[in-house]
Design a protein around this motif. Structure first.
Motif, PDB file in Angstrom:
ATOM      1  N   GLU A   5       0.831  -1.216   0.000  1.00 33.43           N
ATOM      2  CA  GLU A   5       0.000   0.000   0.000  1.00 33.43           C
ATOM      3  C   GLU A   5       0.858   1.255   0.000  1.00 33.43           C
ATOM      4  O   GLU A   5       0.535   2.231  -0.665  1.00 33.43           O
ATOM      5  N   ASP A   6       1.990   1.266   0.694  1.00 36.75           N
ATOM      6  CA  ASP A   6       2.879   2.430   0.699  1.00 36.75           C
ATOM      7  C   ASP A   6       3.422   2.712  -0.692  1.00 36.75           C
ATOM      8  O   ASP A   6       3.603   3.871  -1.090  1.00 36.75           O
ATOM      9  N   GLU A   7       3.712   1.663  -1.446  1.00 35.65           N
ATOM     10  CA  GLU A   7       4.226   1.846  -2.792  1.00 35.65           C
ATOM     11  C   GLU A   7       3.156   2.407  -3.732  1.00 35.65           C
ATOM     12  O   GLU A   7       3.478   2.953  -4.783  1.00 35.65           O
ATOM     13  N   LEU A   8       1.899   2.209  -3.368  1.00 36.10           N
ATOM     14  CA  LEU A   8       0.801   2.692  -4.235  1.00 36.10           C
ATOM     15  C   LEU A   8       0.338   4.086  -3.856  1.00 36.10           C
ATOM     16  O   LEU A   8      -0.663   4.570  -4.395  1.00 36.10           O
ATOM     17  N   ARG A   9       1.024   4.754  -2.952  1.00 35.28           N
ATOM     18  CA  ARG A   9       0.640   6.099  -2.530  1.00 35.28           C
ATOM     19  C   ARG A   9       1.535   7.143  -3.201  1.00 35.28           C
ATOM     20  O   ARG A   9       2.734   6.936  -3.381  1.00 35.28           O
ATOM     21  N   CYS A  10       0.933   8.272  -3.516  1.00 33.97           N
ATOM     22  CA  CYS A  10       1.654   9.375  -4.164  1.00 33.97           C
ATOM     23  C   CYS A  10       2.606  10.012  -3.153  1.00 33.97           C
ATOM     24  O   CYS A  10       2.213  10.265  -1.999  1.00 33.97           O
ATOM     25  N   PRO A  11       3.852  10.320  -3.529  1.00 32.21           N
ATOM     26  CA  PRO A  11       4.794  10.924  -2.570  1.00 32.21           C
ATOM     27  C   PRO A  11       4.450  12.372  -2.217  1.00 32.21           C
ATOM     28  O   PRO A  11       5.052  12.934  -1.323  1.00 32.21           O
ATOM     29  N   VAL A  12       3.487  12.985  -2.908  1.00 29.90           N
ATOM     30  CA  VAL A  12       3.118  14.372  -2.632  1.00 29.90           C
ATOM     31  C   VAL A  12       1.901  14.434  -1.724  1.00 29.90           C
ATOM     32  O   VAL A  12       1.937  15.011  -0.637  1.00 29.90           O
ATOM     33  N   CYS A  13       0.779  13.829  -2.135  1.00 31.68           N
ATOM     34  CA  CYS A  13      -0.455  13.919  -1.360  1.00 31.68           C
ATOM     35  C   CYS A  13      -0.619  12.758  -0.378  1.00 31.68           C
ATOM     36  O   CYS A  13      -1.534  12.775   0.449  1.00 31.68           O
ATOM     37  N   LEU A  14       0.252  11.703  -0.520  1.00 28.79           N
ATOM     38  CA  LEU A  14       0.236  10.540   0.377  1.00 28.79           C
ATOM     39  C   LEU A  14      -1.076   9.774   0.307  1.00 28.79           C
ATOM     40  O   LEU A  14      -1.434   9.025   1.232  1.00 28.79           O
ATOM     41  N   GLU A  15      -1.827   9.950  -0.762  1.00 25.09           N
ATOM     42  CA  GLU A  15      -3.031   9.170  -1.005  1.00 25.09           C
ATOM     43  C   GLU A  15      -2.744   8.183  -2.126  1.00 25.09           C
ATOM     44  O   GLU A  15      -1.725   8.273  -2.831  1.00 25.09           O
ATOM     45  N   LEU A  16      -3.656   7.185  -2.316  1.00 25.79           N
ATOM     46  CA  LEU A  16      -3.508   6.273  -3.444  1.00 25.79           C
ATOM     47  C   LEU A  16      -3.512   7.064  -4.743  1.00 25.79           C
ATOM     48  O   LEU A  16      -4.206   8.057  -4.881  1.00 25.79           O
ATOM     49  N   PHE A  17      -2.683   6.611  -5.693  1.00 27.11           N
ATOM     50  CA  PHE A  17      -2.533   7.346  -6.950  1.00 27.11           C
ATOM     51  C   PHE A  17      -3.881   7.552  -7.628  1.00 27.11           C
ATOM     52  O   PHE A  17      -4.704   6.628  -7.722  1.00 27.11           O
ATOM     53  N   GLU A  18      -4.097   8.779  -8.112  1.00 28.68           N
ATOM     54  CA  GLU A  18      -5.264   9.106  -8.932  1.00 28.68           C
ATOM     55  C   GLU A  18      -4.741   9.547 -10.300  1.00 28.68           C
ATOM     56  O   GLU A  18      -4.020  10.537 -10.407  1.00 28.68           O
ATOM     57  N   CYS A  19      -5.055   8.782 -11.350  1.00 29.14           N
ATOM     58  CA  CYS A  19      -4.582   9.056 -12.710  1.00 29.14           C
ATOM     59  C   CYS A  19      -3.056   9.211 -12.692  1.00 29.14           C
ATOM     60  O   CYS A  19      -2.518  10.290 -12.974  1.00 29.14           O
ATOM     61  N   PRO A  20      -2.324   8.156 -12.337  1.00 26.94           N
ATOM     62  CA  PRO A  20      -0.867   8.263 -12.197  1.00 26.94           C
ATOM     63  C   PRO A  20      -0.182   8.541 -13.538  1.00 26.94           C
ATOM     64  O   PRO A  20      -0.588   8.007 -14.573  1.00 26.94           O
ATOM     65  N   ILE A  21       0.868   9.392 -13.516  1.00 23.00           N
ATOM     66  CA  ILE A  21       1.690   9.678 -14.690  1.00 23.00           C
ATOM     67  C   ILE A  21       3.137   9.492 -14.291  1.00 23.00           C
ATOM     68  O   ILE A  21       3.500   9.645 -13.119  1.00 23.00           O
ATOM     69  N   ILE A  22       3.976   9.175 -15.274  1.00 29.99           N
ATOM     70  CA  ILE A  22       5.388   8.901 -14.994  1.00 29.99           C
ATOM     71  C   ILE A  22       6.237  10.041 -15.523  1.00 29.99           C
ATOM     72  O   ILE A  22       6.036  10.536 -16.644  1.00 29.99           O
ATOM     73  N   LEU A  23       7.188  10.517 -14.683  1.00 28.81           N
ATOM     74  CA  LEU A  23       8.088  11.607 -15.048  1.00 28.81           C
ATOM     75  C   LEU A  23       9.279  11.074 -15.832  1.00 28.81           C
ATOM     76  O   LEU A  23       9.549   9.864 -15.827  1.00 28.81           O
ATOM     77  N   PRO A  24      10.041  11.946 -16.517  1.00 28.77           N
ATOM     78  CA  PRO A  24      11.238  11.475 -17.242  1.00 28.77           C
ATOM     79  C   PRO A  24      12.247  10.791 -16.321  1.00 28.77           C
ATOM     80  O   PRO A  24      13.036   9.964 -16.786  1.00 28.77           O
ATOM     81  N   CYS A  25      12.223  11.127 -15.015  1.00 35.24           N
ATOM     82  CA  CYS A  25      13.147  10.482 -14.077  1.00 35.24           C
ATOM     83  C   CYS A  25      12.616   9.137 -13.567  1.00 35.24           C
ATOM     84  O   CYS A  25      13.187   8.550 -12.647  1.00 35.24           O
TER      85      CYS A  25
END
Length: 544
Positions: A5-25
């Motif tokens: 579950e921790d891996e599925l949370r956004c590092p900014v809002c700390l909630e489960l990903f909503e419409c996840p996008i991947i950065l160049p990094c």
């Protein structure tokens, strides 16, 4: 399970990903609002690794992680299914709402429904344990719902009599009507005051217009009386002169007629001695009269009035062009002509864009470098002299309008901008300029001088004498300007270029009026100048 579950949370809002996008990094964020708020134009800084990435097109061009969305959807369903399985395992112990006092689950499709275990005050409904898990997952906004012990009416409604309810509505409408009535009454009062003020302003403006037109008509009448009086004087003086000449001619005619009659009598004399004695004196008288008569021309003198012609076509056009006053155009500072010394700065203005601009004054806003840091500024006003309303059309010799600011600190940067205004309002602010006054060591231009005792004054002009323009060789690149204004505080200056002579005459002045004069020596290529001593002279009184 918690590590997943921790891996599925956004590092900014700390909630489960909503419409996840991947950065160049390769790190993943929620698209909205996390990634959108981190974008600055087309650049984003990863909140995990602090790597700066440039993405053409912004957040719209970052790819979605579809597989991760599916995993999160399955993860959200998994705890519910576990809870459902647990509840199904204990289904044998779940009670069915069969009694009259039992609270039924309002979501169960089974008949009879299960017995409710909790009630939601927000949804105003009761649920069994299984339906509560399905309808209220542990996430926003359901986590904010308040759950209580099961009730028949979780959120009881207030029961009121229809008559009391209608009375409350009527009372509320009456209150609103009273407020509306008060607002309308205040609005009527304000509008009536506005109408009264407007009518007062119109009356004042009407009186001003009448006074100005009455003044204009009086001036026209005065001019007409002057021209008619002058024409009458011309008629009388010339007629008297011609009538005197006619009287002289009549006297000569009478004398000649008497002499002719006497001559005829002498010619009739029969005695030779008497004739000889009389003939000599008669011949002398006749010769004198003939000599004076020969000077007389038989043609009457031509009477011309060419210098007494009045042509008011230009004035009629000016009268037709009378219109309401408009706000003047924005002043423009001629930067190429701005000069400075160690204590003065001379601002030269370009001619206005419109020839019909009527200006009452210029306002110069200025401040030093120190004042600018403290958001401070000063205002200096230069008013239009007398009846000169139209400025910028050029003065005698193509001169310009100058605004001279004296008593400034040496070797200091100053900022200037100018506004023009009249009775109709103010123009926009001109483009600001900055000028640095010279230090005492920098200013090497010789100071010009006006010799007041050799200046001459006339009714409509003044002649200024200064040897300074001839004392400096032409190759030095220094030009001299005669700058003058009506002698009064805060009046604008006008300038005239001096062409290598010691005296220069300024025309178009008002009689019996004081004027200030100075001479400026300017080195235009580096913007340096020196100002002479100031001379104040009064024009002579007019003979008219």
């Amino acid at each position: 399970m918690e590590a997943v579950e921790d891996e599925l949370r956004c590092p900014v809002c700390l909630e489960l990903f909503e419409c996840p996008i991947i950065l160049p990094c390769s790190h993943i964020l929620c698209r909205s609002p996390c990634a959108e708020r981190l974008f600055v134009r087309e650049s984003i800084r990863c909140p995990v690794c602090r790597d700066n990435s440039f993405v053409t097109g912004g957040v719209e061009r970052l790819p979605r992680v579809i597989s991760l969305e599916h995993i999160i959807d399955q993860f959200r369903i998994a705890p519910i299914e576990e809870l459902v399985d647990e509840s199904s395992d204990e289904s044998e112990s779940v009670e069915v709402a069969s009694g009259p006092d039992d609270i039924q689950c309002q979501l169960c499709e089974e008949r009879p429904p299960r017995k409710a275990t909790q009630s939601c005050l927000h949804c105003n409904a009761s649920y069994c344990q299984r339906c509560l898990a399905l309808s209220h997952p542990n996430k926003e906004p359901f986590s904010q719902h308040r759950l209580v012990e099961p009730r028949k009416y979780p959120k009881p409604q207030e029961l009121r009599c229809p008559q009391h309810h209608a009375k409350d509505i009527l009372q509320e409408n009456l209150t609103q009507a009273e407020e509306c009535h008060t607002q309308l009454s205040q609005s009527i009062t304000n509008h009536q005051e506005s109408i009264s003020n407007f009518q007062h302003k119109v009356s004042e403006r009407r009186l001003q217009i009448m006074e100005q037109f009455d003044t204009l008509v009086n001036e026209v009448e005065t001019k007409r009386e002057f021209f008619l009086s002058d024409l009458e004087y011309e008629e009388k003086s010339r007629t008297d002169h011609l009538q005197q000449r006619v009287a002289d001619y009549q006297k000569q005619t009478t004398d000649i007629a008497s002499l002719m009659h006497y001559t005829k009598d002498v010619l009739k004399e029969t005695e030779e001695c008497a004739f000889i004695q009389s003939a000599k004196s008669v011949n002398e008288k006749v010769r004198r009269n003939l000599d004076s008569a020969r000077v007389i021309s038989t043609c009457a003198p031509a009477i011309a009035l060419r210098h007494k012609v009045v042509d008011l076509r230009k004035e009629r056009v000016a009268v037709k062009d009378i219109a309401y006053l408009s706000v003047p155009s924005t002043p423009e500072i001629d930067v190429s002509k701005v000069t400075r010394s160690n204590s003065s700065i001379v601002i030269v203005l370009c001619p206005p864009e419109r020839d019909i601009d009527v200006l009452d004054a210029y306002k110069v806003y200025y401040c030093s470098e120190e004042q600018k840091k403290n958001n401070e500024q000063e205002i200096l006003e230069f008013r239009t002299p007398g009846e000169e309303r139209y400025l910028g059309r050029g003065t005698q010799g193509g001169g310009a309008v100058c605004l001279i600011h004296n008593n400034l600190e040496s070797d200091t940067r100053f900022y200037f901008s100018v506004k023009a205004y009249n009775a109709a309002g103010e123009s926009d602010m001109s483009e600001p300029i900055n000028v640095i006054t010279l230090s005492h060591a920098q200013n090497t231009i010789p100071v010009p001088e006006i010799l007041e005792d050799q200046c001459r004054t006339y009714s409509y002009s003044i002649q200024i004498y200064s040897p300074s323009p001839l004392s400096i060789p032409p190759e030095s690149g220094i030009s001299h300007y005669l700058v003058y204004r009506e002698s009064s505080l805060n009046k604008i200056w006008k300038s005239l270029l001096l062409y290598g002579r010691v005296d220069h005459r300024v025309f178009g002045l008002e009689p019996n009026t004081l004027y200030d004069f100075v001479i400026m020596a300017c080195e235009t290529w580096n913007g340096e100048c020196q100002v002479s001593n100031q001379v104040t002279l009064r024009t002579e009184r007019s003979a008219y």
